[in-house]
Design a protein around this motif. Sequence first.
Motif, PDB file in Angstrom:
ATOM      1  N   ILE A 125       5.999  11.903  -5.723  1.00  0.00           N
ATOM      2  CA  ILE A 125       6.282  11.733  -7.146  1.00  0.00           C
ATOM      3  C   ILE A 125       7.590  10.973  -7.363  1.00  0.00           C
ATOM      4  N   VAL A 126       8.508  11.043  -6.372  1.00  0.00           N
ATOM      5  CA  VAL A 126       9.765  10.297  -6.477  1.00  0.00           C
ATOM      6  C   VAL A 126       9.534   8.815  -6.210  1.00  0.00           C
ATOM      7  N   LEU A 127       8.587   8.488  -5.350  1.00  0.00           N
ATOM      8  CA  LEU A 127       8.337   7.102  -4.969  1.00  0.00           C
ATOM      9  C   LEU A 127       7.397   6.387  -5.934  1.00  0.00           C
ATOM     10  N   VAL A 128       6.563   7.129  -6.647  1.00  0.00           N
ATOM     11  CA  VAL A 128       5.501   6.483  -7.417  1.00  0.00           C
ATOM     12  C   VAL A 128       6.053   5.676  -8.592  1.00  0.00           C
ATOM     13  N   ILE A 129       7.109   6.141  -9.222  1.00  0.00           N
ATOM     14  CA  ILE A 129       7.657   5.427 -10.379  1.00  0.00           C
ATOM     15  C   ILE A 129       8.279   4.090  -9.971  1.00  0.00           C
ATOM     16  N   PRO A 130       9.168   4.054  -8.954  1.00  0.00           N
ATOM     17  CA  PRO A 130       9.688   2.742  -8.527  1.00  0.00           C
ATOM     18  C   PRO A 130       8.589   1.787  -8.070  1.00  0.00           C
ATOM     19  N   LEU A 131       7.610   2.313  -7.330  1.00  0.00           N
ATOM     20  CA  LEU A 131       6.511   1.455  -6.882  1.00  0.00           C
ATOM     21  C   LEU A 131       5.696   0.944  -8.066  1.00  0.00           C
ATOM     22  N   TYR A 132       5.498   1.791  -9.059  1.00  0.00           N
ATOM     23  CA  TYR A 132       4.765   1.380 -10.261  1.00  0.00           C
ATOM     24  C   TYR A 132       5.475   0.222 -10.963  1.00  0.00           C
ATOM     25  N   VAL A 133       6.800   0.334 -11.099  1.00  0.00           N
ATOM     26  CA  VAL A 133       7.576  -0.717 -11.766  1.00  0.00           C
ATOM     27  C   VAL A 133       7.544  -2.007 -10.957  1.00  0.00           C
ATOM     28  N   VAL A 134       7.740  -1.892  -9.644  1.00  0.00           N
ATOM     29  CA  VAL A 134       7.764  -3.087  -8.787  1.00  0.00           C
ATOM     30  C   VAL A 134       6.423  -3.802  -8.814  1.00  0.00           C
ATOM     31  N   PHE A 135       5.345  -3.065  -8.613  1.00  0.00           N
ATOM     32  CA  PHE A 135       4.023  -3.693  -8.581  1.00  0.00           C
ATOM     33  C   PHE A 135       3.623  -4.234  -9.946  1.00  0.00           C
ATOM     34  N   SER A 136       4.091  -3.605 -11.016  1.00  0.00           N
ATOM     35  CA  SER A 136       3.795  -4.119 -12.362  1.00  0.00           C
ATOM     36  C   SER A 136       4.478  -5.456 -12.583  1.00  0.00           C
ATOM     37  N   HIS A 137       5.744  -5.561 -12.173  1.00  0.00           N
ATOM     38  CA  HIS A 137       6.473  -6.827 -12.328  1.00  0.00           C
ATOM     39  C   HIS A 137       5.874  -7.931 -11.460  1.00  0.00           C
ATOM     40  N   MET A 138       5.299  -7.559 -10.337  1.00  0.00           N
ATOM     41  CA  MET A 138       4.694  -8.540  -9.441  1.00  0.00           C
ATOM     42  C   MET A 138       3.227  -8.811  -9.769  1.00  0.00           C
ATOM     43  N   ALA A 139       2.722  -8.154 -10.793  1.00  0.00           N
ATOM     44  CA  ALA A 139       1.317  -8.302 -11.208  1.00  0.00           C
ATOM     45  C   ALA A 139       0.358  -7.939 -10.077  1.00  0.00           C
ATOM     46  N   LEU A 140       0.706  -6.902  -9.325  1.00  0.00           N
ATOM     47  CA  LEU A 140      -0.114  -6.467  -8.194  1.00  0.00           C
ATOM     48  C   LEU A 140      -0.648  -5.048  -8.371  1.00  0.00           C
ATOM     49  N   ARG A 141      -0.382  -4.447  -9.513  1.00  0.00           N
ATOM     50  CA  ARG A 141      -0.631  -3.008  -9.637  1.00  0.00           C
ATOM     51  C   ARG A 141      -2.110  -2.648  -9.574  1.00  0.00           C
ATOM     52  N   ASP A 142      -2.946  -3.297 -10.320  1.00  0.00           N
ATOM     53  CA  ASP A 142      -4.363  -2.937 -10.402  1.00  0.00           C
ATOM     54  C   ASP A 142      -5.140  -3.600  -9.269  1.00  0.00           C
ATOM     55  N   SER A 143      -4.845  -3.139  -8.039  1.00  0.00           N
ATOM     56  CA  SER A 143      -5.453  -3.763  -6.860  1.00  0.00           C
ATOM     57  C   SER A 143      -5.714  -2.719  -5.795  1.00  0.00           C
ATOM     58  N   ILE A 144      -6.905  -2.758  -5.220  1.00  0.00           N
ATOM     59  CA  ILE A 144      -7.246  -1.849  -4.132  1.00  0.00           C
ATOM     60  C   ILE A 144      -6.398  -2.129  -2.893  1.00  0.00           C
ATOM     61  N   HIS A 145      -6.056  -3.392  -2.659  1.00  0.00           N
ATOM     62  CA  HIS A 145      -5.296  -3.745  -1.466  1.00  0.00           C
ATOM     63  C   HIS A 145      -3.855  -3.254  -1.554  1.00  0.00           C
ATOM     64  N   VAL A 146      -3.300  -3.186  -2.746  1.00  0.00           N
ATOM     65  CA  VAL A 146      -1.981  -2.572  -2.908  1.00  0.00           C
ATOM     66  C   VAL A 146      -2.069  -1.085  -2.597  1.00  0.00           C
ATOM     67  N   LEU A 147      -3.171  -0.467  -2.994  1.00  0.00           N
ATOM     68  CA  LEU A 147      -3.375   0.949  -2.682  1.00  0.00           C
ATOM     69  C   LEU A 147      -3.435   1.160  -1.170  1.00  0.00           C
ATOM     70  N   ILE A 148      -4.090   0.254  -0.464  1.00  0.00           N
ATOM     71  CA  ILE A 148      -4.144   0.336   0.998  1.00  0.00           C
ATOM     72  C   ILE A 148      -2.739   0.235   1.585  1.00  0.00           C
ATOM     73  N   LEU A 149      -1.933  -0.664   1.045  1.00  0.00           N
ATOM     74  CA  LEU A 149      -0.558  -0.819   1.528  1.00  0.00           C
ATOM     75  C   LEU A 149       0.252   0.461   1.327  1.00  0.00           C
ATOM     76  N   VAL A 150       0.086   1.097   0.179  1.00  0.00           N
ATOM     77  CA  VAL A 150       0.801   2.349  -0.104  1.00  0.00           C
ATOM     78  C   VAL A 150       0.325   3.454   0.829  1.00  0.00           C
ATOM     79  N   TYR A 151      -0.970   3.547   1.038  1.00  0.00           N
ATOM     80  CA  TYR A 151      -1.501   4.570   1.946  1.00  0.00           C
ATOM     81  C   TYR A 151      -1.030   4.330   3.372  1.00  0.00           C
TER      82      TYR A 151
END
Length: 282
Positions: A125-151
């Motif tokens: 829960i501490v990591l999800v907010i920074p990652l959400y902001v970063v991926f949103s700014h990079m226009a990568l958030r709504d992606s299955i492959h970003v999810l794979i990277l996080v996992y």
Amino acid sequence: MSREHLETNIIRILRILGIIFFIIIVAFPFYWMIVSSFKSLEELLMRPANLWLDIRKINFNAYYEVLFEHGFSRYIANSTYVSIITVALSVTLATVGGYAVTRLRFRGQAFMSYSILIIYMFPAIVLVIPLYVVFSHMALRDSIHVLILVYLAQTLPVALYMLRSYFQTLPVEIEYAGLIDGCSRMGVIWRIIIPLSAPALASVALYTFMIAWNEFLFAFMFLDTPEKFTLSRGVVQLAGSVHLSKQLVMAASVMVTVPILVLFLFFERYLVRGLTSGAMKG
């Protein structure tokens, strides 16, 4: 009957009763989930307290609706793709990295060896907010492959730690013999280390697959398009729908749970062997 014998019998009975109690507590939700998924809506509404399932009235309509009318066939494909790719990347990188940390000598090796699990000091829960902001700014958030990277980032530290502990139990003389016979380092890993480490690799693969298949928080935060939902994200969307039948949610929950249970029961011996093989060293 002596007092010692009486106390032994009482402890044995209490232990059996405790085990039965905890089995019931753990198994009952799964039982109710499966039973409810095979009942019709009318039966659930008319007899909600009925805990038994009449075999003559088994109804598969809930599974058909969930799979083909609510898009769960797509969610199953997405979860399978994400889980398999995560397992392949995590096992490959953990094998190479664990071998390097165990056998090779380089600057910072000790620090890297003991700081593998440092990421687990931070809750998700501490990591999800920074990652959400970063991926949103990079226009990568709504992606299955970003999810794979996080996992991958989530599972790789434990995979490295498990394989490093296992590699430390393997005799280094076998590797020296392979090098003398002309194998490169990668050849030693492929022809010697991997075959000898099959139990550990199986346990790492099962652990990684379970994390990727069941994970919800990151999937909920990063995925917005229904066509990209994983199973856990799809179940939550289904449960939040208006005028939803209970048996549909139960059928969807069965689809999430049963594959993991089957895999765990099938690979349990490898999981236990892989987790305990490196217990004496490392």
